[in-house]
Design a protein around this motif. Structure first.
Motif, PDB file in Angstrom:
ATOM      1  N   SER A  10       0.956  -1.185  -0.099  1.00 36.49           N
ATOM      2  CA  SER A  10      -0.047   0.159  -0.026  1.00 36.49           C
ATOM      3  C   SER A  10       0.755   1.394   0.004  1.00 36.49           C
ATOM      4  O   SER A  10       0.421   2.287  -0.638  1.00 36.49           O
ATOM      5  N   ALA A  11       1.890   1.199   0.680  1.00 30.79           N
ATOM      6  CA  ALA A  11       2.850   2.377   0.956  1.00 30.79           C
ATOM      7  C   ALA A  11       3.354   2.529  -0.428  1.00 30.79           C
ATOM      8  O   ALA A  11       3.762   3.727  -1.199  1.00 30.79           O
ATOM      9  N   PHE A  12       3.967   1.353  -1.222  1.00 30.46           N
ATOM     10  CA  PHE A  12       4.472   1.351  -2.393  1.00 30.46           C
ATOM     11  C   PHE A  12       3.604   2.048  -3.374  1.00 30.46           C
ATOM     12  O   PHE A  12       4.219   3.022  -4.104  1.00 30.46           O
ATOM     13  N   LYS A  13       2.547   1.815  -3.521  1.00 25.88           N
ATOM     14  CA  LYS A  13       1.518   2.228  -4.415  1.00 25.88           C
ATOM     15  C   LYS A  13       1.228   3.564  -4.095  1.00 25.88           C
ATOM     16  O   LYS A  13       1.029   4.269  -5.106  1.00 25.88           O
ATOM     17  N   LYS A  14       1.076   4.022  -2.642  1.00 23.50           N
ATOM     18  CA  LYS A  14       0.678   5.381  -2.616  1.00 23.50           C
ATOM     19  C   LYS A  14       1.872   6.354  -2.968  1.00 23.50           C
ATOM     20  O   LYS A  14       1.804   7.468  -3.524  1.00 23.50           O
ATOM     21  N   LEU A  15       3.123   5.792  -2.865  1.00 24.41           N
ATOM     22  CA  LEU A  15       4.231   6.717  -3.338  1.00 24.41           C
ATOM     23  C   LEU A  15       4.391   6.868  -4.673  1.00 24.41           C
ATOM     24  O   LEU A  15       4.617   7.891  -5.240  1.00 24.41           O
ATOM     25  N   HIS A  16       4.019   5.976  -5.362  1.00 25.03           N
ATOM     26  CA  HIS A  16       3.770   6.105  -6.945  1.00 25.03           C
ATOM     27  C   HIS A  16       2.480   6.956  -7.152  1.00 25.03           C
ATOM     28  O   HIS A  16       2.889   7.641  -8.159  1.00 25.03           O
ATOM     29  N   ARG A  17       1.431   6.859  -6.569  1.00 24.17           N
ATOM     30  CA  ARG A  17       0.438   7.847  -7.106  1.00 24.17           C
ATOM     31  C   ARG A  17       0.685   9.128  -6.822  1.00 24.17           C
ATOM     32  O   ARG A  17       0.691  10.101  -7.413  1.00 24.17           O
ATOM     33  N   THR A  18       1.711   9.262  -5.608  1.00 25.04           N
ATOM     34  CA  THR A  18       2.142  10.674  -5.393  1.00 25.04           C
ATOM     35  C   THR A  18       2.952  11.193  -6.472  1.00 25.04           C
ATOM     36  O   THR A  18       2.985  12.566  -6.682  1.00 25.04           O
ATOM     37  N   ARG A  19       3.914  10.355  -6.585  1.00 19.00           N
ATOM     38  CA  ARG A  19       4.712  10.802  -7.672  1.00 19.00           C
ATOM     39  C   ARG A  19       4.402  11.338  -8.840  1.00 19.00           C
ATOM     40  O   ARG A  19       4.600  12.276  -9.275  1.00 19.00           O
ATOM     41  N   GLN A  20       3.192  10.562  -9.390  1.00 16.80           N
ATOM     42  CA  GLN A  20       2.742  10.876 -10.589  1.00 16.80           C
ATOM     43  C   GLN A  20       1.768  12.077 -10.507  1.00 16.80           C
ATOM     44  O   GLN A  20       1.787  12.872 -11.549  1.00 16.80           O
ATOM     45  N   TYR A  21       1.153  12.483  -9.147  1.00 11.42           N
ATOM     46  CA  TYR A  21       0.397  13.526  -9.194  1.00 11.42           C
ATOM     47  C   TYR A  21       1.218  14.714  -9.003  1.00 11.42           C
ATOM     48  O   TYR A  21       1.187  16.005  -9.456  1.00 11.42           O
ATOM     49  N   VAL A  22       2.403  14.705  -8.366  1.00 16.77           N
ATOM     50  CA  VAL A  22       3.397  15.736  -7.791  1.00 16.77           C
ATOM     51  C   VAL A  22       4.286  16.356  -9.083  1.00 16.77           C
ATOM     52  O   VAL A  22       4.272  17.431  -9.520  1.00 16.77           O
ATOM     53  N   PHE A  23       4.719  15.284  -9.873  1.00 18.90           N
ATOM     54  CA  PHE A  23       5.743  15.595 -10.947  1.00 18.90           C
ATOM     55  C   PHE A  23       4.958  15.294 -12.202  1.00 18.90           C
ATOM     56  O   PHE A  23       5.459  15.121 -13.425  1.00 18.90           O
ATOM     57  N   LEU A  30       9.527  12.236 -13.311  1.00 18.54           N
ATOM     58  CA  LEU A  30       8.752  11.111 -12.953  1.00 18.54           C
ATOM     59  C   LEU A  30       9.580   9.870 -13.097  1.00 18.54           C
ATOM     60  O   LEU A  30       9.431   8.857 -12.310  1.00 18.54           O
ATOM     61  N   GLU A  31      10.332   9.860 -14.199  1.00 19.70           N
ATOM     62  CA  GLU A  31      11.374   8.410 -14.250  1.00 19.70           C
ATOM     63  C   GLU A  31      12.186   8.386 -13.142  1.00 19.70           C
ATOM     64  O   GLU A  31      12.416   7.307 -12.652  1.00 19.70           O
ATOM     65  N   GLU A  32      12.905   9.461 -12.966  1.00 17.21           N
ATOM     66  CA  GLU A  32      13.930   9.585 -11.851  1.00 17.21           C
ATOM     67  C   GLU A  32      13.099   8.998 -10.414  1.00 17.21           C
ATOM     68  O   GLU A  32      13.632   8.343  -9.275  1.00 17.21           O
ATOM     69  N   ALA A  33      12.041   9.474 -10.052  1.00 18.34           N
ATOM     70  CA  ALA A  33      11.336   9.050  -8.829  1.00 18.34           C
ATOM     71  C   ALA A  33      11.108   7.672  -8.816  1.00 18.34           C
ATOM     72  O   ALA A  33      11.070   6.878  -7.910  1.00 18.34           O
ATOM     73  N   ARG A  34      10.566   7.221 -10.132  1.00 20.69           N
ATOM     74  CA  ARG A  34      10.055   5.912 -10.274  1.00 20.69           C
ATOM     75  C   ARG A  34      11.253   5.032  -9.979  1.00 20.69           C
ATOM     76  O   ARG A  34      10.998   4.021  -9.067  1.00 20.69           O
TER      77      ARG A  34
END
Length: 137
Positions: A10-23, A30-34
């Protein structure tokens, strides 16, 4: 599936959703954060201590919140002005206009404190004067 594993996923998915929203719109960020998120979770895949896993899950959730609250995007327009993308979750502070006529009182002295000679007890000014003297030679 264990509860900790479910929380980590859940935390992993939340971080990826946050990454997509913020960047959003910034392909490189997006690629660096991923890559960074995936690398961190991959490195910690072998951790077995439950307290350590809980701490890492908490850290991931705090990182997601920090990204949402403190990262803003700026795009430079053709006229040289930057346009900011501020979301409802972005932390905002009160904008106080500086009053040039304000009277700024000197800080109160502590009991037993030696009187300071300017900023940093005069050490910064002494170092600056020594540097200037050395350059003049």
């Amino acid at each position: 599936m264990s509860n900790l594993r479910r929380q980590a996923l859940s935390a992993f998915k939340k971080l990826h959703r946050t990454r997509q929203y913020v960047f959003d719109g910034d392909v490189r960020a997006l690629e660096e954060a991923r890559q960074k998120i995936n690398d961190e979770f991959r490195q910690n895949r072998v951790v077995t201590d439950q307290d350590d896993i809980q701490n890492k899950i908490k850290l991931a959730e705090e990182c997601a919140q920090e990204l949402r609250a403190n990262v803003i995007q700026a795009h430079k327009r053709e006229d040289g002005v930057y346009e900011l993308r501020i979301t409802p979750e972005t932390t905002r502070m009160d904008n106080v206009v500086f009053n040039p006529d304000a009277i700024i009182e000197s800080p109160r002295k502590r009991r037993g404190a030696k009187p300071a000679e300017g900023c940093c007890g005069g050490a910064a000014m002494a170092a600056l004067e020594a540097e200037v003297a050395a350059r003049k030679k």
